[in-house]
Design a protein around this motif. Structure first.
Motif, short mmCIF file in Angstrom:
data_model
loop_
_atom_site.label_atom_id
_atom_site.label_comp_id
_atom_site.label_asym_id
_atom_site.label_seq_id
_atom_site.Cartn_x
_atom_site.Cartn_y
_atom_site.Cartn_z
N PHE A 226 50.97 29.39 -32.31
CA PHE A 226 50.82 30.85 -32.26
C PHE A 226 51.75 31.48 -33.27
N ARG A 227 51.34 32.65 -33.76
CA ARG A 227 52.19 33.33 -34.73
C ARG A 227 53.41 33.94 -34.03
N ASP A 228 54.36 34.33 -34.83
CA ASP A 228 55.59 34.92 -34.28
C ASP A 228 55.28 36.22 -33.53
N ALA A 229 56.05 36.48 -32.49
CA ALA A 229 56.09 37.77 -31.81
C ALA A 229 54.71 38.28 -31.36
N CYS A 230 53.90 37.40 -30.80
CA CYS A 230 52.55 37.83 -30.41
C CYS A 230 52.36 37.91 -28.89
N PHE A 231 53.41 37.63 -28.11
CA PHE A 231 53.28 37.72 -26.65
C PHE A 231 54.29 38.73 -26.08
N ASP A 232 53.85 39.43 -25.04
CA ASP A 232 54.74 40.38 -24.37
C ASP A 232 55.64 39.68 -23.36
N ALA A 233 55.18 38.54 -22.86
CA ALA A 233 55.97 37.80 -21.87
C ALA A 233 55.55 36.34 -21.90
N LEU B 189 52.00 34.41 -22.07
CA LEU B 189 51.86 32.99 -22.40
C LEU B 189 52.42 32.18 -21.23
N LEU C 251 55.99 22.98 -30.11
CA LEU C 251 55.46 23.34 -31.42
C LEU C 251 54.18 24.16 -31.17
N LEU C 252 54.37 25.40 -30.82
CA LEU C 252 53.23 26.21 -30.37
C LEU C 252 52.39 26.70 -31.54
#
Lengths: 138, 136
Positions: free
Chosen positions: B121-128, B64, B118-119
């Motif tokens: 995107f759901r929780d914990a969906c990006f590696d970096a 992201l 206020l993104l």
């Protein structure tokens, strides 16, 4: 923003955050000077690395990129002056002068010790995040 | 100033920033200084490459890039690592350029108009995640 970063990172995921900020321990007068010499959004609410830690991001590396910032500002001044005719023609005199002045102020702010640029690499912890809002449904 | 008013002011100031210095002459200045005409802000190509290494990304992983402006430095990091990329920012002018840049990488790429506070995107969906000189 850092809190949202922590929320959307998977546990163990990494954040690279770079910010132009005031160094810690500045007097009120120097902080005011930083706001004048630095970019409009200069970060003055506390050290980036400390802010990261408060939202559940564990700092792994902190690197001072101030020298690079100064080099970029100086190179921009030189490049703008070299292309002054074209920039004035296409962007206008006001934009040209504003850009030159902005970069000169940046160099002054660095030289006077009121502006730094910091890179923080931080890792999202594996536990629950402090004060995190719920995101969209998985 | 209220949070909403602050957000509006920030958004307008960045919209102004990307509306100017978009001429070919300005792009040449950016290319000479930062190493890329796409770059915005103060992050050079060499620094973007260093970020790519530090974030330990690879194909199949997801980055992201927050406050990406014209797609910088996320597009460069994705190009170097082969990771998937989501670039976000508010000024539509900048995102239009970002849309062109992000498709250069081999991974999947998307450009999303979103506020970093206020993104969508759901929780914990990006590696970096990366963000350069944007804090709010």
């Amino acid at each position: 923003m850092l809190r949202e970063c922590a929320r959307v990172l998977r546990p163990g995921g990494l954040l690279a955050a770079v910010a132009i900020e005031c160094p810690p321990g500045l007097s009120a007068a120097d902080a005011e000077l930083a706001a004048v010499l630095g970019p409009a959004d200069v970060h003055a609410d506390g050290a980036l690395v400390e802010m990261a830690a408060t939202v559940g991001l564990e700092p792994l590396h902190v690197v001072d990129w101030t020298h690079g910032l100064r080099a970029v500002a100086e190179r921009t001044i030189t490049a703008l002056e070299g292309a002054s005719e074209a920039i004035r023609l296409t962007e206008g005199d006001a934009v040209y002068e504003e850009e030159l002045s902005k970069k000169a102020r940046m160099v002054e702010g660095i030289d006077r010790g009121v502006l730094v640029r910091t890179l923080v690499i931080a890792r999202r912890g594996r536990g629950a995040l402090p004060g995190a809002r719920r995101g969209l449904a998985s | 100033m209220s949070e909403r008013a602050k957000g509006q002011a920030t958004s307008e100031s960045y919209a102004y920033k990307y509306a100017r210095l978009s001429s070919d002459a300005a792009k040449e200045v950016r290319a000479a200084v930062l190493g890329s005409a796409v770059a915005n802000g103060y992050t050079t190509v060499a620094q973007a490459d260093r970020l790519a290494g530090l974030l330990r990304l690879g194909p199949g992983m997801r980055l992201l890039d927050l406050g990406s402006g014209r797609g910088w430095p996320g597009a460069r990091i994705a190009e170097r690592t082969g990771c998937d990329l989501v670039s976000t920012d508010l000024p539509l002018l900048a995102l239009r350029d970002a849309r062109v840049e992000v498709v250069r990488s081999e991974g999947a790429a998307a450009v999303v108009c979103a506020d970093g506070r206020l993104l969508p995107f759901r929780d914990a969906c990006f590696d970096a995640a990366s963000h350069a000189d944007v804090l709010c």
